[in-house]
Enzyme design. Structure first.
Site, PDB file in Angstrom:
ATOM      1  N   ARG A  90      35.346  45.156  27.947  1.00 21.12           N
ATOM      2  CA  ARG A  90      35.757  46.304  27.132  1.00 21.12           C
ATOM      3  C   ARG A  90      36.817  45.901  26.109  1.00 21.12           C
ATOM      4  NH1 ARG A  90      37.259  49.525  32.385  1.00 21.12           N
ATOM      5  NH2 ARG A  90      35.611  48.109  33.059  1.00 21.12           N
ATOM      6  N   LYS A 136      28.021  42.837  23.869  1.00 23.30           N
ATOM      7  CA  LYS A 136      29.011  42.054  24.618  1.00 23.30           C
ATOM      8  C   LYS A 136      28.467  40.642  24.860  1.00 23.30           C
ATOM      9  CE  LYS A 136      31.032  41.728  29.266  1.00 23.30           C
ATOM     10  NZ  LYS A 136      31.061  42.342  30.621  1.00 23.30           N
ATOM     11  N   ASP A 145      39.541  40.715  34.846  1.00 28.67           N
ATOM     12  CA  ASP A 145      38.092  40.752  35.027  1.00 28.67           C
ATOM     13  C   ASP A 145      37.455  41.955  34.330  1.00 28.67           C
ATOM     14  OD1 ASP A 145      35.641  39.838  35.902  1.00 28.67           O
ATOM     15  OD2 ASP A 145      35.786  40.781  37.881  1.00 28.67           O
ATOM     16  N   LYS A 149      37.016  35.974  40.186  1.00 31.47           N
ATOM     17  CA  LYS A 149      35.972  36.562  41.017  1.00 31.47           C
ATOM     18  C   LYS A 149      35.729  35.702  42.260  1.00 31.47           C
ATOM     19  CE  LYS A 149      33.158  38.387  37.147  1.00 31.47           C
ATOM     20  NZ  LYS A 149      33.021  39.794  37.533  1.00 31.47           N
ATOM     21  N   GLU A 198      37.330  42.341  31.115  1.00 30.39           N
ATOM     22  CA  GLU A 198      37.516  41.751  29.785  1.00 30.39           C
ATOM     23  C   GLU A 198      36.494  42.218  28.758  1.00 30.39           C
ATOM     24  OE1 GLU A 198      33.983  40.050  30.847  1.00 30.39           O
ATOM     25  OE2 GLU A 198      35.721  40.314  32.129  1.00 30.39           O
TER      26      GLU A 198
END
Length: 457
Positions: free
Chosen positions: A311, A223, A307, A235, A309
């Protein structure tokens, strides 16, 4: 900086490791000096031995008890406790692994000096007899690369710069590399990677590196979210402050690649590396809560939190990996806070349906001091990632089993990717410890490196 052992030299001073309560080695010629200094061999004790001329003749290093983490003592000695200069192990009590001691020393030398310009040199160790110096240096160099990448702020480590690091590494190890960037992602059918990264100034991309042309195929997916604002589900500042580390999966994978190449472990393996590199930013074209996105695999995903994102970008990369039917696929990602709640920052969970593979990784993790803990792909929770209007939900409500549901989400896209292992890492050392200064840290790479000969046999 590159970790290196000191060359053998007559100028190197002896370092005597001493167990707590054990007699001082006679060869140290220490007399009553250690007692006068209060040295007892407890974990982390250092006693410098005078040479009678105002200098240092050698040193004693306390190892603590036999069950203490001896490698950490050498990391401590290499980090701050010993004066600069070259040292050699004068003796090592039975039961201690010289490879791990040597690696611990090199890891203790790590400093991130890009912005402060401080001197990075410290006490150096002559490689202990019987230790493969080149192999240990290669492992430490991989870890140093991972730490440097995570520690570098997003202003200097966006998708552009991460791509350049991958290109430099590919040149170093003589690997091929291709990159699909920006709108070309849509033409090449990577819609989730594009959706997550399209609002950023630096375009999203998929990095694809290959090394080797025969043997079992190993695919590593990392990632590479170079910064994560949370997107439109922004956030709070307390959560956004560490988000330069959200590319820790990519950083760990690149460090592992350096280890594999440097130790020779990549020989006889077809190695492939996939890194979706994006920044999850906020702009008028950002993807939105409630959007339904169609993945490369054709599965639709309802975005219930922008948030979640990581995955999404991994989903397209894992689908792409599966299209070549590798023997083993591993994904590394700083994916969920739930994993930290469950196991804390030091012990990342990993997921694997194949018992033999999982057992080998777990055993290797403990053997090399790179802890991991197996968690279940708990099939009854599959219903939690299945919303009403799409095939999958990227952020199930309720907050329970967050790391497991994220892993189950990824597994849907890893079908056909051989044995699949997912590591939900943290990538960060919250407070300084021996060999692990506060900041970026690799997790899982050394465990995987140690397990691969058995896993791929």
């Amino acid at each position: 900086m590159r970790p290196q052992f000191a060359p053998a030299s007559n100028d190197a001073k002896p370092l005597w490791p001493v167990l707590k309560g054990a007699a001082i080695p006679a060869g140290a010629n220490a007399g009553d000096w250690p007692t006068a200094c209060g040295f007892s061999g407890k974990s982390g004790d250092i006693c410098l031995l005078p040479d009678g001329k105002g200098g240092v003749a050698g040193a004693l290093l306390g190892l603590g008890g036999p069950t203490d983490h001896a490698r950490e003592r050498f990391q401590f000695a290499a980090g701050k406790a010993l004066p600069r200069g070259d040292w050699y192990l004068a003796d090592l009590p039975a039961g201690f692994d010289p490879d791990q001691i040597a690696l611990g020393w090199l890891l203790g030398q790590y400093r991130f000096t890009r912005y402060k310009g401080e001197a990075a040199d410290g006490p150096r160790l002559v490689c202990p007899e019987g230790v493969d110096a080149a192999r240990i240096e290669a492992i430490a160099a991989g870890e140093f690369l991972t730490r440097d990448l995570i520690n570098t702020p997003a202003s200097d480590m966006g998708p552009d710069q991460l791509e350049q690091v991958a290109r430099d590494l590919a040149q170093e190890i003589v690997a091929s590399i291709s990159v699909t960037t920006g709108e070309a992602l849509l033409a090449a059918n990577f819609p989730l990677i594009h959706a997550v990264g399209r609002a950023a100034e630096q375009a999203p991309r998929l990095i694809d590196m290959r090394l080797g042309d025969h043997g079992p195929m190993l695919t590593l997916v990392g990632k590479g979210v170079c910064f994560d604002t949370g997107g439109l589900d922004i956030k709070p500042p307390s959560s956004m402050g560490l988000m330069k580390k959200d590319m820790g999966g990519a950083a760990t994978v690149l460090g592992l690649v350096r280890m594999l190449a440097g130790t020779g472990a990549a020989q006889g393996v077809r190695l492939r590396v996939l890194i979706p590199a994006v920044e999850n930013s906020i702009a008028g074209n950002a993807f939105r809560p409630g959007d339904v996105l169609t993945s490369r695999k054709g599965l639709t995903v309802e975005v219930n939190n922008t948030d979640a994102e990581g995955r999404l970008v991994l989903a397209d990369a894992l689908t792409f990996a599966a299209e070549e039917s590798p023997d083993l696929t591993l994904s590394f990602a700083t994916l969920t806070g739930a994993a930290r709640v469950a196991l804390g920052p030091d012990v990342p969970p990993f997921y694997c349906d194949d018992d033999a593979t999982a057992t080998a990784i777990q055993a290797a993790a403990m053997a090399v001091g790179d802890p991991l803990w197996r968690m279940p792909f708990w099939a009854p929770y599959d219903k939690l990632i299945e919303p009403q209007i799409a095939d999958l939900d990227n952020a199930p409500s309720g907050g329970m089993a967050g790391s497991i549901t994220a892993a189950l989400f990824l597994r849907r896209f890893a079908e056909g990717a051989g044995r699949y292992v997912h590591l939900d890492i943290y990538g960060w050392q919250p407070s300084a410890a021996p060999g692990r200064p506060k900041g970026g840290v690799g997790q899982g790479a050394r465990a995987v490196l140690a397990a691969l000969p058995q896993v791929l046999s």
